[in-house]
Each structure stands twice: as C-alpha cells, then as structure tokens.
Design a protein around this motif. Sequence first.
Motif, PDB file in Angstrom:
ATOM      1  N   ASN A  93       0.832  -1.213   0.000  1.00 32.30           N
ATOM      2  CA  ASN A  93       0.000   0.000   0.000  1.00 32.30           C
ATOM      3  C   ASN A  93       0.861   1.256   0.000  1.00 32.30           C
ATOM      4  O   ASN A  93       0.539   2.259   0.644  1.00 32.30           O
ATOM      5  N   ASN A  94       1.959   1.219  -0.730  1.00 32.48           N
ATOM      6  CA  ASN A  94       2.937   2.304  -0.629  1.00 32.48           C
ATOM      7  C   ASN A  94       2.414   3.655  -1.099  1.00 32.48           C
ATOM      8  O   ASN A  94       2.878   4.690  -0.615  1.00 32.48           O
ATOM      9  N   HIS A  95       1.465   3.674  -2.013  1.00 36.64           N
ATOM     10  CA  HIS A  95       0.890   4.970  -2.395  1.00 36.64           C
ATOM     11  C   HIS A  95       0.177   5.600  -1.193  1.00 36.64           C
ATOM     12  O   HIS A  95       0.314   6.805  -0.936  1.00 36.64           O
ATOM     13  N   ASP A  96      -0.560   4.802  -0.443  1.00 34.87           N
ATOM     14  CA  ASP A  96      -1.233   5.311   0.758  1.00 34.87           C
ATOM     15  C   ASP A  96      -0.214   5.753   1.804  1.00 34.87           C
ATOM     16  O   ASP A  96      -0.405   6.774   2.488  1.00 34.87           O
ATOM     17  N   VAL A  97       0.863   4.994   1.923  1.00 29.45           N
ATOM     18  CA  VAL A  97       1.926   5.347   2.872  1.00 29.45           C
ATOM     19  C   VAL A  97       2.515   6.710   2.516  1.00 29.45           C
ATOM     20  O   VAL A  97       2.728   7.568   3.383  1.00 29.45           O
ATOM     21  N   LEU A  98       2.762   6.931   1.238  1.00 26.54           N
ATOM     22  CA  LEU A  98       3.343   8.204   0.801  1.00 26.54           C
ATOM     23  C   LEU A  98       2.425   9.381   1.110  1.00 26.54           C
ATOM     24  O   LEU A  98       2.889  10.470   1.479  1.00 26.54           O
ATOM     25  N   LEU A  99       1.133   9.172   0.973  1.00 31.08           N
ATOM     26  CA  LEU A  99       0.185  10.245   1.292  1.00 31.08           C
ATOM     27  C   LEU A  99       0.200  10.566   2.783  1.00 31.08           C
ATOM     28  O   LEU A  99       0.085  11.738   3.178  1.00 31.08           O
ATOM     29  N   GLU A 100       0.383   9.547   3.622  1.00 30.03           N
ATOM     30  CA  GLU A 100       0.491   9.770   5.063  1.00 30.03           C
ATOM     31  C   GLU A 100       1.771  10.535   5.392  1.00 30.03           C
ATOM     32  O   GLU A 100       1.763  11.455   6.223  1.00 30.03           O
ATOM     33  N   VAL A 101       2.866  10.158   4.751  1.00 36.14           N
ATOM     34  CA  VAL A 101       4.147  10.832   4.994  1.00 36.14           C
ATOM     35  C   VAL A 101       4.056  12.300   4.570  1.00 36.14           C
ATOM     36  O   VAL A 101       4.582  13.194   5.249  1.00 36.14           O
ATOM     37  N   LYS A 102       3.371  12.545   3.473  1.00 33.87           N
ATOM     38  CA  LYS A 102       3.257  13.904   2.946  1.00 33.87           C
ATOM     39  C   LYS A 102       2.517  14.839   3.900  1.00 33.87           C
ATOM     40  O   LYS A 102       2.693  16.059   3.850  1.00 33.87           O
ATOM     41  N   LYS A 103       1.692  14.295   4.782  1.00 31.64           N
ATOM     42  CA  LYS A 103       0.990  15.117   5.764  1.00 31.64           C
ATOM     43  C   LYS A 103       1.946  15.684   6.817  1.00 31.64           C
ATOM     44  O   LYS A 103       1.648  16.710   7.446  1.00 31.64           O
ATOM     45  N   LYS A 104       3.081  15.019   7.015  1.00 28.24           N
ATOM     46  CA  LYS A 104       4.020  15.410   8.071  1.00 28.24           C
ATOM     47  C   LYS A 104       5.267  16.113   7.562  1.00 28.24           C
ATOM     48  O   LYS A 104       5.895  16.869   8.308  1.00 28.24           O
ATOM     49  N   TYR A 105       5.631  15.836   6.299  1.00 23.15           N
ATOM     50  CA  TYR A 105       6.896  16.336   5.760  1.00 23.15           C
ATOM     51  C   TYR A 105       6.694  16.879   4.348  1.00 23.15           C
ATOM     52  O   TYR A 105       5.741  16.505   3.663  1.00 23.15           O
ATOM     53  N   ARG A 106       7.614  17.735   3.928  1.00 23.56           N
ATOM     54  CA  ARG A 106       7.733  18.024   2.497  1.00 23.56           C
ATOM     55  C   ARG A 106       8.423  16.800   1.885  1.00 23.56           C
ATOM     56  O   ARG A 106       9.475  16.375   2.363  1.00 23.56           O
ATOM     57  N   THR A 107       7.827  16.242   0.841  1.00 28.39           N
ATOM     58  CA  THR A 107       8.374  15.001   0.276  1.00 28.39           C
ATOM     59  C   THR A 107       8.687  15.156  -1.206  1.00 28.39           C
ATOM     60  O   THR A 107       7.994  15.875  -1.941  1.00 28.39           O
ATOM     61  N   PHE A 108       9.730  14.454  -1.618  1.00 30.68           N
ATOM     62  CA  PHE A 108      10.223  14.513  -2.991  1.00 30.68           C
ATOM     63  C   PHE A 108      10.622  13.110  -3.437  1.00 30.68           C
ATOM     64  O   PHE A 108      10.983  12.260  -2.622  1.00 30.68           O
ATOM     65  N   LEU A 109      10.566  12.885  -4.740  1.00 33.02           N
ATOM     66  CA  LEU A 109      11.048  11.642  -5.343  1.00 33.02           C
ATOM     67  C   LEU A 109      12.281  11.964  -6.155  1.00 33.02           C
ATOM     68  O   LEU A 109      12.310  12.961  -6.890  1.00 33.02           O
TER      69      LEU A 109
END
Length: 211
Positions: A93-109
């Motif tokens: 479920n890594n797409h869902d995980v990434l959305l959760e991480v994005k709530k706490k941090y600025r995220t980049f690939l």
Amino acid sequence: MEKIKNIIFDYGNVIFEINFKRTQDALLQLGIANPTEFYGHRNQNPIFDNFEMAGVTADEFRAEIRKAANNLDLTDEQIDEVWNSLLIGVSANNHDVLLEVKKKYRTFLLSNNNEIHYNWIIKHIQEKYGINNYDAFFEKAYFSQLMKLRKPNVNIFEQVIKENNLNPTETLFIDDSPQHIEGAKKAGLHTLLMDLHPEKLEDFLKQHKLL
C-alpha cells in the motif's frame, strides 16, 4: 528524527519493486554472456548511465544492446521486454503510505530512470491505479533522464536542495543503494539505507520514527 522536515525518496526497491536478477537472466537469454557484470545494482556498463542521463536516445540504447548481444536482428520490442523485466510494480500500500508521509513532511522523489522504464511505469500506474503521474504523492518528482544528472553524483542532490530551498540538515534521503547514500551525504543530507523489501516501507518508516 525530530529535526527532519523534508524527505527525499528513491523509487526502485523503496517504493516500487525491481529485480535485477530477472533482467540479468533475460540479458543472458538475449545473448549477453556476462550479464551480472554488464548490468547490476552497484556496477553497470556505461551505456546504462548514459541512458539514465539522456546522453543517448532510446534507439541508440537499443543499438548498443544489439551490439552487446552480437545480434543486430533483435527488434525494439524484444529489447524493451528484456529491459522492462526489471520492473515488478508498486509494493503493498505504498501509495497510501506516501500520502500519510506527505501530511508530516515536504516530500520529494529522486529516481535514476530512463525513457523506456519511465514509459512502462507511467502506463502501469495509469492502468492499475488510475493515476497519471506522481504529482499527488510528492511536492515534486525528479527523474534523472529529465535532469540529465544521476545519483550518486552530488550535483543531482544539490539541484533538488537548491530548487526547493531545502536545509540539508533538516532533510532525509532514503535509498536502497549504498553508493547513492554516500553521494547524498556529500551534499550534507541525512540518510537512511532501505534494508527491507519495499512492501515493508511503512514498517521501515515507523521503525525510524518517521510515521
């Protein structure tokens, strides 16, 4: 990691499963006698580095594969099938995980990629998940072939830092390749080596108190 405000994620074997052995086996079947030396996780023929930086076109890349296989009759489709055998798919479920991480941090690939793989991946996520690209999951997604830079060279990390006004001391880079980790450290980033299967990304982040 209390001071971390930004996270830069690698793609292959962090979010999306890839399998070098499958490609090496396929290259052997194609006629390349030393596939593990020709293409691997830590070392590879320069043609792959060049392709990941758009230093050669897809047609030029295929021509080099035909030379290496000593078979000029190989079709584009045969070569692409072998090259894309590396790609498995988004894990768990890594797409869902990434959305959760994005709530706490600025995220980049930040991904070493190339035209053929990129096209396969975009088609995969469109068909399987109904999404057009990775814009929803990250503030910005960086791909080496569009930047004409690649990891582990420090300049690719410096560009991401500069373009997004990131403070390296507040920024974490996660990758499964030790050599890429070393490049990120030279740019002043905090780093974590992804040492679990990508289906365990959520566990990995919780283990390091990032979720």
